[in-house]
Design a protein around this motif. Sequence first.
Motif, short mmCIF file in Angstrom:
data_model
loop_
_atom_site.label_atom_id
_atom_site.label_comp_id
_atom_site.label_asym_id
_atom_site.label_seq_id
_atom_site.Cartn_x
_atom_site.Cartn_y
_atom_site.Cartn_z
N ILE B 41 0.94 -1.30 -0.02
CA ILE B 41 -0.01 0.01 0.06
C ILE B 41 0.88 1.30 0.02
O ILE B 41 0.82 2.28 -0.87
CB ILE B 41 -0.81 0.10 1.25
N PHE B 77 -2.24 -4.66 -10.23
CA PHE B 77 -2.91 -4.58 -8.88
C PHE B 77 -4.02 -5.57 -8.63
O PHE B 77 -4.16 -6.18 -7.41
CB PHE B 77 -3.43 -2.93 -9.03
N VAL B 78 -4.84 -5.71 -9.78
CA VAL B 78 -5.86 -6.75 -9.62
C VAL B 78 -5.23 -8.12 -9.13
O VAL B 78 -5.68 -8.97 -8.28
CB VAL B 78 -6.77 -6.88 -10.83
N VAL B 81 -3.94 -8.27 -5.61
CA VAL B 81 -5.13 -8.38 -4.72
C VAL B 81 -5.61 -10.00 -4.79
O VAL B 81 -5.98 -10.52 -3.51
CB VAL B 81 -6.41 -7.41 -4.95
N ILE B 82 -5.72 -10.32 -5.85
CA ILE B 82 -6.36 -11.65 -6.08
C ILE B 82 -5.43 -12.73 -5.38
O ILE B 82 -5.97 -13.44 -4.76
CB ILE B 82 -6.56 -12.04 -7.50
N TYR B 85 -5.80 -12.47 -1.55
CA TYR B 85 -6.98 -12.70 -0.82
C TYR B 85 -7.17 -14.14 -1.10
O TYR B 85 -7.39 -15.04 0.10
CB TYR B 85 -8.18 -12.03 -1.62
N LEU B 89 -7.72 -17.49 1.96
CA LEU B 89 -8.67 -18.52 1.78
C LEU B 89 -8.01 -19.90 1.85
O LEU B 89 -8.94 -20.85 2.05
CB LEU B 89 -9.59 -18.16 0.65
N TRP B 108 -10.21 -21.54 -5.14
CA TRP B 108 -9.48 -20.77 -4.72
C TRP B 108 -7.88 -21.03 -4.81
O TRP B 108 -7.14 -20.21 -4.80
CB TRP B 108 -9.71 -20.06 -3.13
#
Lengths: 86, 148
Positions: B41, B77-78, B81-82, B85, B89, B108
């Motif tokens: 970030i 960026f996407v 994040v994927i 995340y 999981l 996942w």
Amino acid sequence: MKPWLSRNTMPIVLVLVASALVVGAFEAIDAFAGESPQLVNEASGAEPAGVASVGGLIKVAAFLGIGALIAKPIRSRFSGQASVQE
Amino acid sequence: MSTRVWVDIALFVGYVLLSAPQTTGIAFHEYFTIAFIPIFIAHIVLDWSWITRVFKRNPTKRSNEVRFNRSFDIILFVGMVIVTYSGFLVSESILPDFGIDPAATSFWSTTHDVSGNLLILLVGIHVAVHWPWIKRNISRIRPSRATA
């Protein structure tokens, strides 16, 4: 620290919101795929041992190297100058 | 400027370590992610003025490089994040340590593997595309360290 945070609240919030949107989109795809949970693989959680464990770093270095090679034609195609990041 | 460079160096070194769970171990891979997220970030926030310039620039005046960087950085960026995340999981260390059943699905698990491998490639491209900036700024901070 606090002034830095208050100065940069907007970008931080935008990054978090954008992240939440990406996660939401993928959760939607997951819901669409609709699967039941699977058991976590015990063996994959094992700690690495010996020389074989270096393989992980070699893989990362190789992938980064391939990425850098791909970037060469990209740079010559998309730019005549140095990086625009100033 | 030197803060940006040091954050970028920390981000790159951290990313390499994170991308090699076979070497560092699953527990490190998962717990270090917690430290990596604020660095990621900070990387975006410290470059925020560049990001807003790239996104606000007049479309007709945009160079091909700016257009490429804009699209590529969104994909990066996407992807980041994927991979983060999906990693939580399919956690095998952090969540079980806190008594939470991760209830991972193969969706996942596959997402984490595929996006993780693809992301290494994309980070390689990202670093190489910005290499002139990196080289310039590393050489700028080196003399200031010598005189300090």
